[in-house]
Design an enzyme around this catalytic site. Structure first.
Site, PDB file in Angstrom:
ATOM      1  N   TRP A 179      89.334 -78.728  12.374  1.00 52.21           N
ATOM      2  CA  TRP A 179      90.579 -78.396  11.668  1.00 52.21           C
ATOM      3  C   TRP A 179      90.375 -77.304  10.622  1.00 52.21           C
ATOM      4  O   TRP A 179      91.327 -76.720  10.138  1.00 52.21           O
ATOM      5  CB  TRP A 179      91.147 -79.646  10.994  1.00 52.21           C
ATOM      6  N   LYS A 180      89.126 -77.074  10.213  1.00 55.78           N
ATOM      7  CA  LYS A 180      88.827 -76.106   9.139  1.00 55.78           C
ATOM      8  C   LYS A 180      89.615 -76.506   7.884  1.00 55.78           C
ATOM      9  O   LYS A 180      89.782 -77.694   7.640  1.00 55.78           O
ATOM     10  CB  LYS A 180      89.130 -74.679   9.619  1.00 55.78           C
ATOM     11  N   HIS A 214      78.544 -73.748  10.841  1.00 53.34           N
ATOM     12  CA  HIS A 214      79.632 -72.953  11.418  1.00 53.34           C
ATOM     13  C   HIS A 214      79.534 -71.520  10.896  1.00 53.34           C
ATOM     14  O   HIS A 214      79.144 -71.298   9.754  1.00 53.34           O
ATOM     15  CB  HIS A 214      80.983 -73.581  11.048  1.00 53.34           C
ATOM     16  N   GLU A 265      81.673 -69.585   9.815  1.00 54.72           N
ATOM     17  CA  GLU A 265      82.422 -69.336   8.574  1.00 54.72           C
ATOM     18  C   GLU A 265      81.608 -69.760   7.363  1.00 54.72           C
ATOM     19  O   GLU A 265      81.686 -69.139   6.301  1.00 54.72           O
ATOM     20  CB  GLU A 265      83.780 -70.058   8.631  1.00 54.72           C
ATOM     21  N   GLY A 285      89.082 -67.286  16.405  1.00 60.09           N
ATOM     22  CA  GLY A 285      90.369 -66.993  15.782  1.00 60.09           C
ATOM     23  C   GLY A 285      90.917 -65.615  16.118  1.00 60.09           C
ATOM     24  O   GLY A 285      91.860 -65.146  15.493  1.00 60.09           O
ATOM     25  N   GLY A 300      89.291 -74.628  17.380  1.00 59.71           N
ATOM     26  CA  GLY A 300      89.884 -74.379  16.067  1.00 59.71           C
ATOM     27  C   GLY A 300      91.402 -74.453  16.141  1.00 59.71           C
ATOM     28  O   GLY A 300      91.995 -75.533  16.153  1.00 59.71           O
TER      29      GLY A 300
HETATM   30  P1  13P Z   1      89.399 -70.902  17.284  1.00 56.79           P
HETATM   31  O1  13P Z   1      89.531 -71.907  18.387  1.00 56.79           O
HETATM   32  O2  13P Z   1      90.564 -70.891  16.327  1.00 56.79           O
HETATM   33  O3  13P Z   1      89.031 -69.543  17.790  1.00 56.79           O
HETATM   34  O4  13P Z   1      88.162 -71.399  16.385  1.00 56.79           O
HETATM   35  C1  13P Z   1      86.974 -71.719  17.004  1.00 56.79           C
HETATM   36  C2  13P Z   1      86.106 -72.362  16.000  1.00 56.79           C
HETATM   37  O5  13P Z   1      85.643 -71.732  15.072  1.00 56.79           O
HETATM   38  C3  13P Z   1      85.836 -73.793  16.156  1.00 56.79           C
HETATM   39  O6  13P Z   1      84.820 -74.197  15.312  1.00 56.79           O
END
Ligand code: 13P
Length: 248
Positions: free
Chosen positions: A10-11, A94, A96, A170, A231
Protein backbone atom coordinates in the site's frame (compact mmCIF):
# COMPACT_ATOMS: atom_id res chain seq x y z
CA UNK A 1 6.08 -26.76 -6.97
CA UNK A 2 6.37 -23.16 -5.73
CA UNK A 3 3.13 -21.73 -4.36
CA UNK A 4 2.42 -18.33 -5.90
CA UNK A 5 2.29 -15.29 -3.65
CA UNK A 6 0.48 -12.09 -4.52
CA UNK A 7 1.18 -9.23 -2.13
CA UNK A 8 -0.13 -5.69 -2.07
CA UNK A 9 2.20 -2.89 -1.04
CA UNK A 10 0.00 0.00 0.00
CA UNK A 11 3.01 2.32 0.50
CA UNK A 12 1.90 5.59 2.20
CA UNK A 13 -1.73 5.21 1.19
CA UNK A 14 -4.83 4.42 3.26
CA UNK A 15 -5.52 5.55 6.81
CA UNK A 16 -6.47 2.74 9.17
CA UNK A 17 -10.19 3.19 8.48
CA UNK A 18 -9.63 3.32 4.73
CA UNK A 19 -7.47 0.21 5.03
CA UNK A 20 -10.16 -1.67 6.94
CA UNK A 21 -12.74 -0.75 4.30
CA UNK A 22 -10.38 -1.95 1.57
CA UNK A 23 -9.63 -5.34 3.12
CA UNK A 24 -13.34 -5.84 3.84
CA UNK A 25 -13.99 -5.26 0.15
CA UNK A 26 -11.14 -7.55 -0.96
CA UNK A 27 -11.80 -10.48 1.40
CA UNK A 28 -15.00 -11.85 -0.20
CA UNK A 29 -13.43 -11.58 -3.66
CA UNK A 30 -10.39 -13.75 -2.89
CA UNK A 31 -11.82 -16.68 -0.93
CA UNK A 32 -11.04 -19.08 -3.79
CA UNK A 33 -7.42 -17.98 -4.16
CA UNK A 34 -4.93 -20.74 -4.88
CA UNK A 35 -2.00 -18.44 -4.07
CA UNK A 36 -0.89 -16.86 -0.81
CA UNK A 37 -2.54 -13.45 -0.50
CA UNK A 38 -0.82 -10.72 1.52
CA UNK A 39 -1.43 -7.04 2.19
CA UNK A 40 1.58 -5.01 3.36
CA UNK A 41 0.26 -1.92 5.07
CA UNK A 42 1.50 1.23 6.83
CA UNK A 43 2.57 0.47 10.42
CA UNK A 44 -0.18 2.55 11.99
CA UNK A 45 -2.86 0.65 10.04
CA UNK A 46 -1.64 -2.71 11.35
CA UNK A 47 -3.79 -3.07 14.51
CA UNK A 48 -7.08 -2.26 12.76
CA UNK A 49 -6.31 -4.18 9.57
CA UNK A 50 -5.11 -7.17 11.60
CA UNK A 51 -8.48 -7.28 13.34
CA UNK A 52 -10.36 -6.90 10.05
CA UNK A 53 -8.41 -9.80 8.48
CA UNK A 54 -9.43 -12.32 11.16
CA UNK A 55 -11.22 -15.27 9.59
CA UNK A 56 -10.03 -14.41 6.07
CA UNK A 57 -7.36 -16.05 3.90
CA UNK A 58 -5.44 -12.76 3.63
CA UNK A 59 -2.16 -12.54 5.55
CA UNK A 60 -0.70 -9.37 6.98
CA UNK A 61 2.61 -7.73 6.08
CA UNK A 62 4.52 -4.61 7.12
CA UNK A 63 6.45 -2.27 4.84
CA UNK A 64 9.64 -2.13 6.89
CA UNK A 65 11.17 -3.33 10.15
CA UNK A 66 14.05 -2.03 12.23
CA UNK A 67 17.09 -4.26 12.63
CA UNK A 68 17.57 -3.84 16.38
CA UNK A 69 15.57 -5.90 18.81
CA UNK A 70 14.69 -2.78 20.83
CA UNK A 71 16.26 0.41 22.11
CA UNK A 72 16.91 4.08 21.42
CA UNK A 73 15.73 4.32 17.80
CA UNK A 74 13.15 7.10 17.80
CA UNK A 75 10.38 6.55 15.31
CA UNK A 76 11.26 2.97 14.46
CA UNK A 77 9.25 -0.26 14.73
CA UNK A 78 10.65 -3.61 15.88
CA UNK A 79 9.89 -7.12 14.71
CA UNK A 80 8.33 -7.97 18.10
CA UNK A 81 5.92 -5.02 17.74
CA UNK A 82 4.83 -6.34 14.34
CA UNK A 83 4.52 -9.92 15.53
CA UNK A 84 2.21 -8.97 18.38
CA UNK A 85 -0.40 -7.98 15.79
CA UNK A 86 -0.08 -11.11 13.71
CA UNK A 87 2.19 -9.66 11.03
CA UNK A 88 3.80 -12.52 9.06
CA UNK A 89 5.58 -10.78 6.17
CA UNK A 90 7.73 -7.69 5.89
CA UNK A 91 8.94 -5.84 2.82
CA UNK A 92 12.65 -5.06 3.09
CA UNK A 93 14.77 -2.83 0.87
CA UNK A 94 12.06 -1.45 -1.38
CA UNK A 95 13.62 0.84 -3.98
CA UNK A 96 11.72 3.80 -2.52
CA UNK A 97 13.47 3.20 0.79
CA UNK A 98 16.80 2.83 -1.00
CA UNK A 99 16.14 6.05 -2.95
CA UNK A 100 14.62 8.31 -0.26
CA UNK A 101 15.60 6.90 3.12
CA UNK A 102 19.21 5.86 2.84
CA UNK A 103 18.57 2.13 2.70
CA UNK A 104 21.72 0.26 1.67
CA UNK A 105 22.55 -3.36 0.96
CA UNK A 106 24.04 -3.44 4.45
CA UNK A 107 20.86 -2.24 6.20
CA UNK A 108 18.81 -4.57 4.00
CA UNK A 109 21.00 -7.37 5.26
CA UNK A 110 20.59 -6.40 8.91
CA UNK A 111 16.81 -6.09 8.59
CA UNK A 112 16.57 -9.41 6.75
CA UNK A 113 18.52 -11.29 9.42
CA UNK A 114 16.47 -9.67 12.19
CA UNK A 115 13.18 -10.50 10.48
CA UNK A 116 14.18 -14.12 9.95
CA UNK A 117 15.28 -14.51 13.55
CA UNK A 118 11.91 -13.14 14.67
CA UNK A 119 10.06 -15.60 12.42
CA UNK A 120 8.83 -12.99 9.94
CA UNK A 121 9.03 -13.77 6.23
CA UNK A 122 11.07 -11.04 4.53
CA UNK A 123 10.06 -9.91 1.05
CA UNK A 124 13.47 -8.65 -0.04
CA UNK A 125 13.29 -6.21 -2.96
CA UNK A 126 15.96 -5.98 -5.63
CA UNK A 127 16.01 -4.22 -8.96
CA UNK A 128 17.97 -1.99 -11.30
CA UNK A 129 17.37 1.62 -12.33
CA UNK A 130 16.76 2.61 -15.94
CA UNK A 131 20.31 3.95 -16.23
CA UNK A 132 21.72 0.72 -14.88
CA UNK A 133 19.68 -1.31 -17.37
CA UNK A 134 20.62 0.91 -20.28
CA UNK A 135 24.32 0.72 -19.45
CA UNK A 136 24.26 -3.08 -19.18
CA UNK A 137 24.68 -3.20 -15.41
CA UNK A 138 21.47 -5.06 -14.51
CA UNK A 139 23.10 -8.37 -13.65
CA UNK A 140 25.97 -6.81 -11.71
CA UNK A 141 23.54 -4.70 -9.66
CA UNK A 142 21.29 -7.65 -8.88
CA UNK A 143 24.26 -9.82 -8.01
CA UNK A 144 25.54 -7.21 -5.56
CA UNK A 145 22.11 -6.66 -4.00
CA UNK A 146 21.65 -10.40 -3.47
CA UNK A 147 25.17 -11.13 -2.26
CA UNK A 148 25.31 -8.21 0.17
CA UNK A 149 21.65 -8.15 1.14
CA UNK A 150 21.40 -11.85 1.95
CA UNK A 151 24.81 -12.37 3.53
CA UNK A 152 24.63 -14.82 6.44
CA UNK A 153 21.12 -16.06 5.67
CA UNK A 154 21.03 -19.71 6.67
CA UNK A 155 17.91 -20.81 4.83
CA UNK A 156 16.95 -18.75 1.80
CA UNK A 157 13.76 -20.77 1.33
CA UNK A 158 12.38 -18.83 4.30
CA UNK A 159 12.30 -15.59 2.36
CA UNK A 160 10.64 -14.18 -0.72
CA UNK A 161 12.46 -12.08 -3.30
CA UNK A 162 10.68 -9.32 -5.20
CA UNK A 163 12.29 -8.28 -8.47
CA UNK A 164 11.19 -4.72 -9.06
CA UNK A 165 12.90 -2.88 -11.90
CA UNK A 166 12.90 0.69 -10.58
CA UNK A 167 11.93 2.06 -14.00
CA UNK A 168 8.71 0.02 -13.95
CA UNK A 169 7.44 1.17 -10.55
CA UNK A 170 4.44 3.49 -10.73
CA UNK A 171 5.32 4.43 -14.29
CA UNK A 172 2.89 2.25 -16.19
CA UNK A 173 5.94 0.70 -17.92
CA UNK A 174 5.99 -3.01 -17.18
CA UNK A 175 8.95 -5.13 -17.98
CA UNK A 176 7.79 -7.44 -20.75
CA UNK A 177 6.91 -10.87 -19.45
CA UNK A 178 9.94 -12.29 -21.24
CA UNK A 179 12.25 -9.61 -19.78
CA UNK A 180 10.93 -10.21 -16.27
CA UNK A 181 11.22 -13.98 -16.67
CA UNK A 182 14.78 -13.76 -17.93
CA UNK A 183 15.90 -11.44 -15.14
CA UNK A 184 14.19 -13.51 -12.46
CA UNK A 185 15.91 -16.55 -13.96
CA UNK A 186 19.20 -14.73 -13.45
CA UNK A 187 18.25 -14.01 -9.83
CA UNK A 188 17.50 -17.70 -9.25
CA UNK A 189 20.76 -18.76 -10.87
CA UNK A 190 22.65 -16.30 -8.66
CA UNK A 191 20.91 -17.59 -5.53
CA UNK A 192 21.97 -21.07 -6.61
CA UNK A 193 25.59 -19.97 -6.88
CA UNK A 194 25.61 -17.95 -3.63
CA UNK A 195 23.65 -20.53 -1.58
CA UNK A 196 22.54 -23.83 -3.03
CA UNK A 197 20.83 -24.78 -6.26
CA UNK A 198 18.17 -26.93 -4.62
CA UNK A 199 17.26 -24.10 -2.23
CA UNK A 200 17.19 -21.57 -5.06
CA UNK A 201 14.71 -23.75 -6.92
CA UNK A 202 12.37 -23.44 -3.93
CA UNK A 203 12.61 -19.67 -3.38
CA UNK A 204 9.58 -17.71 -4.45
CA UNK A 205 10.46 -14.73 -6.61
CA UNK A 206 7.85 -12.09 -7.36
CA UNK A 207 7.73 -9.52 -10.10
CA UNK A 208 6.76 -5.96 -9.19
CA UNK A 209 6.29 -2.83 -11.27
CA UNK A 210 3.03 -1.70 -12.85
CA UNK A 211 1.55 -5.21 -12.55
CA UNK A 212 -2.20 -5.01 -12.99
CA UNK A 213 -5.36 -6.92 -13.83
CA UNK A 214 -4.55 -6.68 -17.53
CA UNK A 215 -0.99 -7.98 -17.57
CA UNK A 216 -0.96 -10.35 -14.56
CA UNK A 217 -1.96 -13.48 -16.50
CA UNK A 218 0.91 -13.21 -18.93
CA UNK A 219 3.42 -12.41 -16.21
CA UNK A 220 2.20 -15.23 -13.97
CA UNK A 221 2.38 -17.70 -16.86
CA UNK A 222 6.18 -17.31 -16.96
CA UNK A 223 8.08 -20.20 -15.53
CA UNK A 224 10.32 -18.20 -13.19
CA UNK A 225 7.69 -15.75 -11.89
CA UNK A 226 6.06 -16.92 -8.67
CA UNK A 227 3.94 -13.93 -7.80
CA UNK A 228 3.60 -10.20 -7.74
CA UNK A 229 4.29 -7.27 -5.45
CA UNK A 230 1.58 -4.84 -6.38
CA UNK A 231 1.57 -1.11 -5.68
CA UNK A 232 -1.11 1.04 -7.33
CA UNK A 233 -3.39 -1.83 -8.31
CA UNK A 234 -3.46 -3.13 -4.73
CA UNK A 235 -5.41 -0.06 -3.62
CA UNK A 236 -8.60 -1.05 -5.43
CA UNK A 237 -10.46 -4.21 -4.46
CA UNK A 238 -11.56 -5.20 -7.99
CA UNK A 239 -8.05 -4.75 -9.40
CA UNK A 240 -6.21 -6.50 -6.57
CA UNK A 241 -8.65 -9.40 -6.46
CA UNK A 242 -8.41 -9.82 -10.23
CA UNK A 243 -4.64 -10.23 -9.87
CA UNK A 244 -5.06 -12.69 -6.98
CA UNK A 245 -7.49 -14.63 -9.19
CA UNK A 246 -5.12 -14.59 -12.18
CA UNK A 247 -5.63 -18.32 -12.67
CA UNK A 248 -9.43 -18.27 -12.74
P1 13P B 1 3.30 -0.20 -8.84
O1 13P B 1 2.54 -1.49 -8.93
O2 13P B 1 2.45 0.98 -8.43
O3 13P B 1 4.12 0.05 -10.06
O4 13P B 1 4.33 -0.39 -7.62
C1 13P B 1 5.12 -1.51 -7.58
C2 13P B 1 5.79 -1.55 -6.27
O5 13P B 1 6.64 -0.74 -5.97
C3 13P B 1 5.37 -2.58 -5.32
O6 13P B 1 6.24 -2.66 -4.25
Amino acid sequence: MRKAIIAGNWKMNNTASEGVALVKAIAPLVTEATCDVVVCVPAIDIPAVSEALKGTNIRLGAENVHFAEKGAYTGEISAAMLKEYGVEYVIIGHSERRQYFGETDETVNKRTLTALTAGLTPIVCVGETLEERETGKTEAVLHRQLEEGLKGVEDITKLVIAYEPVWAIGTGKTATAAQANETIGYIRKTLGELFCEKCAAKVRIQYGGSMNAGNCKELMAQEEIDGGLIGGASLKAPDFSAIVNYDK
